[in-house]
Design a protein around this motif. Structure first.
Motif, PDB file in Angstrom:
ATOM      1  N   GLN A  23     -78.375 -34.780  63.052  1.00 34.19           N
ATOM      2  CA  GLN A  23     -78.556 -33.936  64.230  1.00 34.19           C
ATOM      3  C   GLN A  23     -79.764 -34.404  65.031  1.00 34.19           C
ATOM      4  N   THR A  26     -78.943 -37.741  66.848  1.00 34.97           N
ATOM      5  CA  THR A  26     -78.100 -37.601  68.045  1.00 34.97           C
ATOM      6  C   THR A  26     -78.887 -36.934  69.166  1.00 34.97           C
ATOM      7  N   GLU A  27     -79.734 -35.968  68.833  1.00 34.00           N
ATOM      8  CA  GLU A  27     -80.579 -35.335  69.863  1.00 34.00           C
ATOM      9  C   GLU A  27     -81.539 -36.346  70.480  1.00 34.00           C
ATOM     10  N   LEU A  37     -76.656 -32.245  74.585  1.00 34.77           N
ATOM     11  CA  LEU A  37     -75.534 -32.125  73.657  1.00 34.77           C
ATOM     12  C   LEU A  37     -74.968 -30.711  73.705  1.00 34.77           C
ATOM     13  N   TYR A  66     -70.888 -37.606  61.435  1.00 31.31           N
ATOM     14  CA  TYR A  66     -71.421 -36.504  62.224  1.00 31.31           C
ATOM     15  C   TYR A  66     -71.073 -36.757  63.683  1.00 31.31           C
ATOM     16  N   HIS A  67     -70.319 -35.831  64.286  1.00 30.56           N
ATOM     17  CA  HIS A  67     -69.864 -35.981  65.667  1.00 30.56           C
ATOM     18  C   HIS A  67     -70.415 -34.848  66.520  1.00 30.56           C
ATOM     19  N   ILE A 121     -73.834 -46.188  64.394  1.00 32.82           N
ATOM     20  CA  ILE A 121     -73.809 -45.289  65.544  1.00 32.82           C
ATOM     21  C   ILE A 121     -72.687 -45.709  66.488  1.00 32.82           C
ATOM     22  N   VAL A 123     -71.470 -44.391  70.381  1.00 35.07           N
ATOM     23  CA  VAL A 123     -71.601 -43.534  71.561  1.00 35.07           C
ATOM     24  C   VAL A 123     -70.535 -44.017  72.525  1.00 35.07           C
ATOM     25  N   THR A 133     -69.402 -38.926  73.736  1.00 36.94           N
ATOM     26  CA  THR A 133     -69.453 -38.520  72.334  1.00 36.94           C
ATOM     27  C   THR A 133     -70.466 -39.364  71.564  1.00 36.94           C
ATOM     28  N   PHE A 134     -71.084 -38.732  70.601  1.00 33.16           N
ATOM     29  CA  PHE A 134     -72.082 -39.357  69.740  1.00 33.16           C
ATOM     30  C   PHE A 134     -71.602 -39.200  68.298  1.00 33.16           C
ATOM     31  N   THR A 135     -71.568 -40.292  67.554  1.00 32.80           N
ATOM     32  CA  THR A 135     -71.142 -40.245  66.152  1.00 32.80           C
ATOM     33  C   THR A 135     -72.111 -41.064  65.311  1.00 32.80           C
ATOM     34  N   ILE A 136     -72.468 -40.504  64.173  1.00 34.17           N
ATOM     35  CA  ILE A 136     -73.251 -41.234  63.183  1.00 34.17           C
ATOM     36  C   ILE A 136     -72.449 -41.249  61.896  1.00 34.17           C
TER      37      ILE A 136
END
Length: 152
Positions: A23, A26-27, A37, A66-67, A121, A123, A133-136
């Motif tokens: 979290q 991504t922030e 976000l 994590y999306h 990562i 994006v 979208t952001f994904t880890i």
């Protein structure tokens, strides 16, 4: 930059700490791009680690995908992903794939991996034209309640 040694002990982190870290990451990327976000789009997905042949060791090892999304006008996606790319490169990431447009239309994509190969990562434009979208994705982790063992 090599992948981690498959026989080295797995990194140890509690699931809750892994999700909190994802979290924050991504922030951090969103701030670097100047976007916000959308909290109700957060989707953490924990799964068991699988070996090369689909085997699963029942010792609690896991991965996290994590999306989360942001609502950003499509025309701003190239600028946002460009800023994230610069931030990640300054932080020791390797950019493995990158684009800002497809057929001269905004369609952002950035794939990056951490220098130690422990997480990846993504994006990208997706989920609607106003969605960035952001994904880890983590590699296999050992929960802090279990002993660290070499991968099998």
């Amino acid at each position: 930059m090599n992948s981690p040694d498959p026989n080295e002990p797995l990194p140890v982190m509690a699931r809750s700490d892994t999700q909190a870290w994802a979290q924050k990451m991504t922030e951090y990327m969103a701030r670097s791009a100047g976007v916000t976000l959308t909290a109700d789009t957060v989707k953490p997905f924990f799964s068991n680690c699988e070996g090369r042949n689909g085997e699963v060791v029942e010792d609690g090892r896991y991965t996290l995908a994590y999306h989360v999304s942001s609502t950003v006008p499509l025309a701003q996606h190239p600028d946002a992903v460009r800023k994230i790319k610069a931030t990640l490169e300054n932080d020791g990431f390797t950019i493995t794939s990158y684009r800002e447009t497809v057929n001269n239309q905004p369609d952002a994509l950035l794939y990056a991996k951490h220098e130690e190969g422990r997480y990846f990562i993504d994006v990208s434009t997706g989920g609607g034209t106003d969605r960035l979208t952001f994904t880890i994705n983590t590699r296999c982790l050992m929960p802090s309640s279990a002993p660290s063992t070499a991968q099998r």
